[in-house]
Design a protein around this motif. Structure first.
Motif, PDB file in Angstrom:
ATOM      1  N   UNK A 104       0.824  -1.218   0.000  1.00 32.54           N
ATOM      2  CA  UNK A 104       0.000   0.000   0.000  1.00 32.54           C
ATOM      3  C   UNK A 104       0.856   1.265   0.000  1.00 32.54           C
ATOM      4  N   UNK A 105       2.141   1.149   0.399  1.00 30.61           N
ATOM      5  CA  UNK A 105       3.001   2.341   0.484  1.00 30.61           C
ATOM      6  C   UNK A 105       3.952   2.456  -0.703  1.00 30.61           C
ATOM      7  N   UNK A 106       4.374   1.312  -1.233  1.00 28.58           N
ATOM      8  CA  UNK A 106       5.339   1.345  -2.332  1.00 28.58           C
ATOM      9  C   UNK A 106       6.761   1.492  -1.812  1.00 28.58           C
ATOM     10  N   UNK A 107       7.685   1.722  -2.747  1.00 29.36           N
ATOM     11  CA  UNK A 107       9.101   1.796  -2.379  1.00 29.36           C
ATOM     12  C   UNK A 107       9.385   3.125  -1.697  1.00 29.36           C
ATOM     13  N   UNK A 108      10.124   3.085  -0.583  1.00 32.09           N
ATOM     14  CA  UNK A 108      10.460   4.320   0.138  1.00 32.09           C
ATOM     15  C   UNK A 108      11.985   4.450   0.250  1.00 32.09           C
ATOM     16  N   UNK A 109      12.427   5.583   0.803  1.00 28.09           N
ATOM     17  CA  UNK A 109      13.860   5.913   0.772  1.00 28.09           C
ATOM     18  C   UNK A 109      14.730   4.850   1.414  1.00 28.09           C
ATOM     19  N   UNK A 110      14.312   4.360   2.578  1.00 32.39           N
ATOM     20  CA  UNK A 110      15.144   3.406   3.292  1.00 32.39           C
ATOM     21  C   UNK A 110      15.210   2.055   2.574  1.00 32.39           C
ATOM     22  N   UNK A 111      14.135   1.725   1.790  1.00 38.88           N
ATOM     23  CA  UNK A 111      14.140   0.485   1.008  1.00 38.88           C
ATOM     24  C   UNK A 111      15.314   0.525   0.042  1.00 38.88           C
ATOM     25  N   UNK A 112      15.441   1.672  -0.632  1.00 38.86           N
ATOM     26  CA  UNK A 112      16.495   1.814  -1.647  1.00 38.86           C
ATOM     27  C   UNK A 112      17.866   1.775  -0.981  1.00 38.86           C
ATOM     28  N   UNK A 113      17.977   2.502   0.145  1.00 38.90           N
ATOM     29  CA  UNK A 113      19.261   2.580   0.840  1.00 38.90           C
ATOM     30  C   UNK A 113      19.721   1.195   1.303  1.00 38.90           C
ATOM     31  N   UNK A 114      18.814   0.426   1.944  1.00 36.43           N
ATOM     32  CA  UNK A 114      19.174  -0.916   2.420  1.00 36.43           C
ATOM     33  C   UNK A 114      19.455  -1.866   1.260  1.00 36.43           C
ATOM     34  N   UNK A 115      18.726  -1.675   0.161  1.00 33.60           N
ATOM     35  CA  UNK A 115      18.942  -2.534  -1.005  1.00 33.60           C
ATOM     36  C   UNK A 115      20.361  -2.344  -1.545  1.00 33.60           C
ATOM     37  N   UNK A 116      20.802  -1.067  -1.641  1.00 35.15           N
ATOM     38  CA  UNK A 116      22.160  -0.815  -2.146  1.00 35.15           C
ATOM     39  C   UNK A 116      23.208  -1.440  -1.227  1.00 35.15           C
ATOM     40  N   UNK A 117      22.960  -1.385   0.090  1.00 31.66           N
ATOM     41  CA  UNK A 117      23.884  -2.024   1.040  1.00 31.66           C
ATOM     42  C   UNK A 117      24.008  -3.503   0.726  1.00 31.66           C
TER      43      UNK A 117
END
Length: 598
Positions: A104-117
């Motif tokens: 319901x929220x979609x991708x958020x900033x921390x999702x991207x940050x943790x994914x890059x890690x």
């Protein structure tokens, strides 16, 4: 080893990691239904009250798939940007990650940050669309966002719901089929990496490790690589809901060791454990050292509790290795510690934990960041300024640099204007603007770290009605026009309230602090001037009026000179009092300076 899988769960805050972890534990029978409670892995009261994960939690599950027993080591990680160090440590101990996105929220900033890690460590990513049971779920839109982000196929995304248990079996199958088994050699010399530690008042320090090569056995003599100290492995084992002792832990597995260590500084997260008889030649390269972002002084309310506070901080540091501290002293508050935190929430949590777990009541000074000062006589000589009182004399200073960050804000399109206004007000510079979907925008700003320390996150949530998500990483230091703002109470400087601010903000901030202190400092028998000053120049002033006794009450009628004489006498007394009077600053005043915009 080919039947072991090590994986962690990464997501933005509040996307349902802990609830999904509960379902995995239930499905594999790790927790009986009787012992089950929501967010089973969050064992701190604070985590339950706030509904956030603060610590990473490791647990081992057994899973039978196609007639074969598998061992799954799961690490549930925090989602808030302030605890990203916990996430980076968990990722270093795994081969795969479940990337959870709220449908319901979609991708958020921390999702991207943790994914890059995770991608930096070459982890296998399994994307999961969580909260599919919600009426507001948008599976098609969010699936497209995930495909764009990771470049996976639509069929790779597993629809799931932590609440109803939908898709849990598919997740477990994907973990077995898609995440590679750990690599390592059981016959090589022992090499195990410590990724966490906790203090137990009965058994000393318990260190959690992941075995890379070799085997660790009960009773064996082990050596810690960085400190060079040797211990007996009194008890080793694996992590279930409780500690589960075993006689040996082999390569690829995750376990714990108790060796009677009592000193907190002997265990360092990221250290390598090896055997004394046959040591390995080099340490495992796992984590970068933690870089604190926000600095604040923590002082005991009672100066006699200083040693007690040091002891408590050392124990807390074991459990939270991103806390950095060193002793310092202040004229107003006595002896205490200068602490480095990863952000404001982190600072709040540490303060709460000190009060709850160690019964320590503490005073926290105004948080600030660390600056670099360069002197005129030697422009290459760098002075690190963690505290405004350490700032050298401006006359001899060539320049001062402050830390800048790259801030990513993901928000709905309708809030772009108000978010830009907020960031520009905070001296931010817009670098990029990308539309992820029709109504989701990613804004990238470069801004000074000092500006987000105070109330940036709260105000961002306010202007975007809670829709904007925020993440940042440091990009280095840049020269800036900074000055030291001093606060004087009754002509005495209060060093705990001074701050380093940009010249353009100095007047506004000085005025606001003076007004706030006027409300909070109780009235005395004498008049108290509150002044904000830059060097010798006073830029703002408020006065707290004196409490006055009506000395002329006994004069009824008679000559006016009698009244005047009594008032003059009182005035003299007030003047004398003001010279010897000292003003006590209440604890609320230190904290109120942080919330000036409320």
């Amino acid at each position: 080893m080919k039947h072991i899988r090590n994986f962690c769960i990464i997501a933005h805050i509040d996307h349902g990691k802990s609830t999904l972890a509960d379902r995995l534990l239930q499905t594999t029978g790790t927790i009986s239904d009787r012992d089950m409670q929501a967010q089973a892995l969050d064992d701190m009261d604070l985590e339950r009250e706030r509904g956030i994960t603060i610590k990473s939690h490791a647990i081992q599950m057994n899973y039978k798939y196609e007639g074969q027993e598998y061992i799954l080591n799961l690490i549930d990680t925090p989602g808030h940007v302030d605890f990203s160090y916990e996430v980076s440590r968990s990722i270093a101990a795994c081969e795969g990650a479940l990337l959870i996105v709220d449908a319901s929220q979609g991708i958020e900033a921390q999702t991207i940050s943790n994914l890059y890690l995770a991608l930096e460590h070459d982890l296998e990513i399994i994307p999961i669309l969580n909260k599919m049971d919600l009426p507001g779920a948008m599976p098609e839109e969010v699936s497209d966002q995930i495909v764009d982000l990771i470049g996976c196929r639509l069929d790779d995304i597993i629809p799931a719901s932590g609440k109803t248990g939908l898709g849990v079996d598919r997740i477990l199958e994907a973990v077995v089929n898609r995440i590679p088994p750990p690599k390592g050699d059981e016959n090589a010399p022992l090499q195990a990496m410590i990724f966490d530690s906790v203090f137990n008042s009965f058994r000393g320090i318990i260190a959690y490790f992941r075995v890379k090569n070799g085997v660790i056995r009960k009773g064996q003599k082990v050596k810690f690589f960085n400190t060079g100290k040797e211990y007996n492995a009194d008890e080793i084992g694996i992590l279930k809901m409780d500690l589960f002792p075993k006689n040996e832990v082999r390569a690829g597995d995750v376990g714990y060791i108790i060796s009677g260590i009592k000193q907190a500084n002997e265990v360092k997260v990221g250290d390598t454990i090896t055997s004394k008889e046959n040591p390995c030649t080099e340490a495992i390269k796992g984590f970068e050292d933690v870089k604190p972002m926000v600095f604040a002084g923590i002082y005991p309310v009672d100066t006699e509790d200083y040693e007690e506070l040091r002891y408590s901080m050392e124990k807390l540091q074991l459990n939270d290795s991103s806390l950095v501290f060193e002793p310092e002293s202040s004229q107003a508050l006595g002896f205490g510690f200068r602490c480095g935190f990863l952000g404001m929430l982190h600072m709040e949590i540490i303060q709460e934990r000190l009060e709850r777990e160690f019964n320590m009541t503490v005073i926290t000074t105004v948080p600030n960041v660390s600056y670099h000062a360069f002197m005129k006589k030697d422009p290459d000589d760098l002075l690190i300024v963690n505290n405004p009182s350490e700032l050298p004399d401006p006359a001899g200073m060539d320049r001062i640099e402050e830390p800048y960050i790259n801030a990513q804000v993901i928000t709905k399109a309708e809030y772009v204007g108000s978010i830009m206004t907020l960031c520009i007000e905070k001296r931010g510079e817009l670098k990029n603007q990308v539309y992820l979907t029709q109504d989701r925008v990613e804004l990238t700003f470069e801004m000074p770290l000092a500006e987000i320390v105070f109330d940036f996150y709260d105000r961002l949530k306010t202007v975007s009605r809670g829709y904007a998500s925020f993440d940042y990483h440091p990009i280095g230091y840049k020269p800036s026009d900074l000055i030291k703002l001093d606060l004087l109470l009754n002509a005495e400087q209060v060093d705990a309230l001074s701050a380093l601010v940009h010249r353009s903000n100095a007047f506004d901030l000085g005025k606001k602090i003076c007004l706030k202190l006027k409300e909070l400092i109780p009235r005395q028998q004498f008049e108290i001037p509150i002044q904000a000053a830059i060097g010798a120049k006073v830029i703002a002033r408020e006065t707290i009026k004196a409490l006055r006794k009506d000395v002329t009450a006994k004069c009824y009628g008679g000559d006016i000179t009698r009244k005047r004489k009594l008032l003059e006498k009182q005035k003299e007394g007030k003047k004398r009092m003001r010279q010897v009077g000292r003003v006590e600053v209440p604890q609320e005043a230190f904290l109120a300076v942080l919330k000036l915009n409320d």
